[in-house]
Design a protein around this motif. Structure first.
Motif, PDB file in Angstrom:
ATOM      1  N   MET A 127      73.693 -76.127   1.282  1.00  0.00           N
ATOM      2  CA  MET A 127      72.865 -75.501   0.245  1.00  0.00           C
ATOM      3  C   MET A 127      72.883 -73.979   0.371  1.00  0.00           C
ATOM      4  SD  MET A 127      69.618 -78.053   0.027  1.00  0.00           S
ATOM      5  CE  MET A 127      69.197 -77.390  -1.563  1.00  0.00           C
ATOM      6  N   GLN A 128      74.021 -73.421   0.704  1.00  0.00           N
ATOM      7  CA  GLN A 128      74.114 -71.986   0.985  1.00  0.00           C
ATOM      8  C   GLN A 128      73.716 -71.116  -0.206  1.00  0.00           C
ATOM      9  OE1 GLN A 128      74.592 -71.007   4.197  1.00  0.00           O
ATOM     10  NE2 GLN A 128      73.918 -69.025   3.413  1.00  0.00           N
ATOM     11  N   GLU A 129      74.033 -71.551  -1.404  1.00  0.00           N
ATOM     12  CA  GLU A 129      73.667 -70.765  -2.593  1.00  0.00           C
ATOM     13  C   GLU A 129      72.151 -70.589  -2.672  1.00  0.00           C
ATOM     14  OE1 GLU A 129      74.220 -70.689  -7.461  1.00  0.00           O
ATOM     15  OE2 GLU A 129      74.845 -72.477  -6.354  1.00  0.00           O
ATOM     16  N   CYS A 130      71.434 -71.638  -2.351  1.00  0.00           N
ATOM     17  CA  CYS A 130      69.971 -71.592  -2.372  1.00  0.00           C
ATOM     18  C   CYS A 130      69.449 -70.713  -1.231  1.00  0.00           C
ATOM     19  CB  CYS A 130      69.404 -73.006  -2.270  1.00  0.00           C
ATOM     20  SG  CYS A 130      67.680 -73.110  -2.777  1.00  0.00           S
ATOM     21  N   VAL A 131      70.016 -70.875  -0.051  1.00  0.00           N
ATOM     22  CA  VAL A 131      69.618 -70.061   1.104  1.00  0.00           C
ATOM     23  C   VAL A 131      69.766 -68.581   0.761  1.00  0.00           C
ATOM     24  CG1 VAL A 131      70.197 -69.446   3.496  1.00  0.00           C
ATOM     25  CG2 VAL A 131      70.185 -71.850   2.810  1.00  0.00           C
ATOM     26  N   ASP A 132      70.913 -68.210   0.210  1.00  0.00           N
ATOM     27  CA  ASP A 132      71.185 -66.807  -0.121  1.00  0.00           C
ATOM     28  C   ASP A 132      70.241 -66.277  -1.196  1.00  0.00           C
ATOM     29  OD1 ASP A 132      73.261 -66.904   1.717  1.00  0.00           O
ATOM     30  OD2 ASP A 132      74.830 -67.116   0.203  1.00  0.00           O
ATOM     31  N   ALA A 133      70.017 -67.061  -2.246  1.00  0.00           N
ATOM     32  CA  ALA A 133      69.120 -66.637  -3.331  1.00  0.00           C
ATOM     33  C   ALA A 133      67.691 -66.461  -2.816  1.00  0.00           C
ATOM     34  CB  ALA A 133      69.157 -67.637  -4.477  1.00  0.00           C
ATOM     35  N   CYS A 134      67.248 -67.381  -1.973  1.00  0.00           N
ATOM     36  CA  CYS A 134      65.887 -67.305  -1.423  1.00  0.00           C
ATOM     37  C   CYS A 134      65.725 -66.086  -0.515  1.00  0.00           C
ATOM     38  CB  CYS A 134      65.555 -68.572  -0.643  1.00  0.00           C
ATOM     39  SG  CYS A 134      65.233 -70.012  -1.686  1.00  0.00           S
ATOM     40  N   ARG A 135      66.703 -65.840   0.325  1.00  0.00           N
ATOM     41  CA  ARG A 135      66.599 -64.690   1.241  1.00  0.00           C
ATOM     42  C   ARG A 135      66.610 -63.372   0.467  1.00  0.00           C
ATOM     43  NH1 ARG A 135      68.962 -67.568   5.973  1.00  0.00           N
ATOM     44  NH2 ARG A 135      67.024 -68.420   6.819  1.00  0.00           N
ATOM     45  N   ARG A 136      67.450 -63.273  -0.554  1.00  0.00           N
ATOM     46  CA  ARG A 136      67.524 -62.057  -1.373  1.00  0.00           C
ATOM     47  C   ARG A 136      66.190 -61.837  -2.082  1.00  0.00           C
ATOM     48  NH1 ARG A 136      71.317 -63.566  -4.702  1.00  0.00           N
ATOM     49  NH2 ARG A 136      72.870 -63.415  -3.062  1.00  0.00           N
ATOM     50  N   CYS A 137      65.632 -62.904  -2.624  1.00  0.00           N
ATOM     51  CA  CYS A 137      64.358 -62.812  -3.336  1.00  0.00           C
ATOM     52  C   CYS A 137      63.229 -62.435  -2.374  1.00  0.00           C
ATOM     53  CB  CYS A 137      64.058 -64.137  -4.034  1.00  0.00           C
ATOM     54  SG  CYS A 137      62.599 -64.063  -5.100  1.00  0.00           S
ATOM     55  N   ALA A 138      63.217 -63.043  -1.201  1.00  0.00           N
ATOM     56  CA  ALA A 138      62.177 -62.741  -0.211  1.00  0.00           C
ATOM     57  C   ALA A 138      62.202 -61.260   0.157  1.00  0.00           C
ATOM     58  CB  ALA A 138      62.367 -63.604   1.036  1.00  0.00           C
ATOM     59  N   GLU A 139      63.391 -60.733   0.333  1.00  0.00           N
ATOM     60  CA  GLU A 139      63.518 -59.313   0.689  1.00  0.00           C
ATOM     61  C   GLU A 139      63.003 -58.415  -0.441  1.00  0.00           C
ATOM     62  OE1 GLU A 139      67.070 -56.147   1.758  1.00  0.00           O
ATOM     63  OE2 GLU A 139      67.417 -58.285   2.180  1.00  0.00           O
ATOM     64  N   SER A 140      63.378 -58.701  -1.669  1.00  0.00           N
ATOM     65  CA  SER A 140      62.895 -57.924  -2.818  1.00  0.00           C
ATOM     66  C   SER A 140      61.389 -58.014  -2.955  1.00  0.00           C
ATOM     67  CB  SER A 140      63.517 -58.455  -4.119  1.00  0.00           C
ATOM     68  OG  SER A 140      64.838 -58.047  -4.258  1.00  0.00           O
ATOM     69  N   CYS A 141      60.862 -59.224  -2.799  1.00  0.00           N
ATOM     70  CA  CYS A 141      59.415 -59.416  -2.959  1.00  0.00           C
ATOM     71  C   CYS A 141      58.616 -58.738  -1.859  1.00  0.00           C
ATOM     72  CB  CYS A 141      59.085 -60.905  -3.034  1.00  0.00           C
ATOM     73  SG  CYS A 141      59.378 -61.592  -4.675  1.00  0.00           S
ATOM     74  N   ARG A 142      59.147 -58.715  -0.656  1.00  0.00           N
ATOM     75  CA  ARG A 142      58.449 -57.997   0.432  1.00  0.00           C
ATOM     76  C   ARG A 142      58.304 -56.523   0.074  1.00  0.00           C
ATOM     77  NH1 ARG A 142      60.848 -61.726   3.890  1.00  0.00           N
ATOM     78  NH2 ARG A 142      62.760 -60.519   4.090  1.00  0.00           N
ATOM     79  N   LYS A 143      59.341 -55.933  -0.526  1.00  0.00           N
ATOM     80  CA  LYS A 143      59.288 -54.523  -0.939  1.00  0.00           C
ATOM     81  C   LYS A 143      58.221 -54.326  -2.020  1.00  0.00           C
ATOM     82  CE  LYS A 143      64.130 -53.548   0.052  1.00  0.00           C
ATOM     83  NZ  LYS A 143      65.466 -53.385  -0.575  1.00  0.00           N
ATOM     84  N   MET A 144      58.141 -55.252  -2.959  1.00  0.00           N
ATOM     85  CA  MET A 144      57.168 -55.139  -4.047  1.00  0.00           C
ATOM     86  C   MET A 144      55.746 -55.348  -3.546  1.00  0.00           C
ATOM     87  SD  MET A 144      58.237 -54.417  -7.074  1.00  0.00           S
ATOM     88  CE  MET A 144      59.310 -53.227  -6.325  1.00  0.00           C
ATOM     89  N   ALA A 145      55.586 -56.159  -2.519  1.00  0.00           N
ATOM     90  CA  ALA A 145      54.257 -56.482  -1.999  1.00  0.00           C
ATOM     91  C   ALA A 145      53.696 -55.346  -1.133  1.00  0.00           C
ATOM     92  CB  ALA A 145      54.305 -57.773  -1.193  1.00  0.00           C
ATOM     93  N   ALA A 146      54.573 -54.490  -0.660  1.00  0.00           N
ATOM     94  CA  ALA A 146      54.146 -53.409   0.275  1.00  0.00           C
ATOM     95  C   ALA A 146      53.282 -52.376  -0.418  1.00  0.00           C
ATOM     96  CB  ALA A 146      55.376 -52.746   0.873  1.00  0.00           C
TER      97      ALA A 146
END
Length: 110
Positions: free
Chosen positions: A91-110
């Motif tokens: 499920m690498q496509e999902c792993v990659d999409a989730c990690r990319r989204c998590a990183e972007s969202c952490r920036k927005m949440a800061a």
């Protein structure tokens, strides 16, 4: 219409992509693969991830000040979903999409 930063637009794009990938993989790949892919905890997590990603994107698109909260939760759920997809495997496509989204969202949440 409110002015949107490049960083926010990028986060919206990442959230929408993650929503699509998680939903599509859950409904197509996981249901067809069966076994560990459809264990309730994993399957629910994928659907929850898709939903919080869509919600976070919507909050940013509306210009809601509460987007920082939805993004914080989104980052947490995306990380958990990435770990689950990694453990299930194939499920690498999902792993990659989730990690990319998590990183972007952490920036927005800061």
């Amino acid at each position: 219409m409110h002015q949107m930063s490049t960083e926010m637009q990028s986060c919206i794009d990442d959230c929408q992509r993650c929503h699509g990938v998680c939903l599509s993989m859950a409904m197509n790949h996981c249901l067809e693969a069966g076994g560990r892919h459809v264990e309730p905890e994993h399957f629910r997590l994928m659907i929850a991830c898709a939903e919080i990603c869509q919600t976070s994107a919507n909050f940013m698109l509306m210009g809601s000040d509460l987007h920082k909260r939805t993004c914080a939760v989104c980052a947490e759920v995306c990380e958990e979903c990435a770990r689950s997809c990694e453990q299930v495997g194939d499920m690498q496509e999902c792993v990659d999409a989730c990690r990319r989204c998590a990183e972007s969202c952490r920036k927005m949440a800061a």
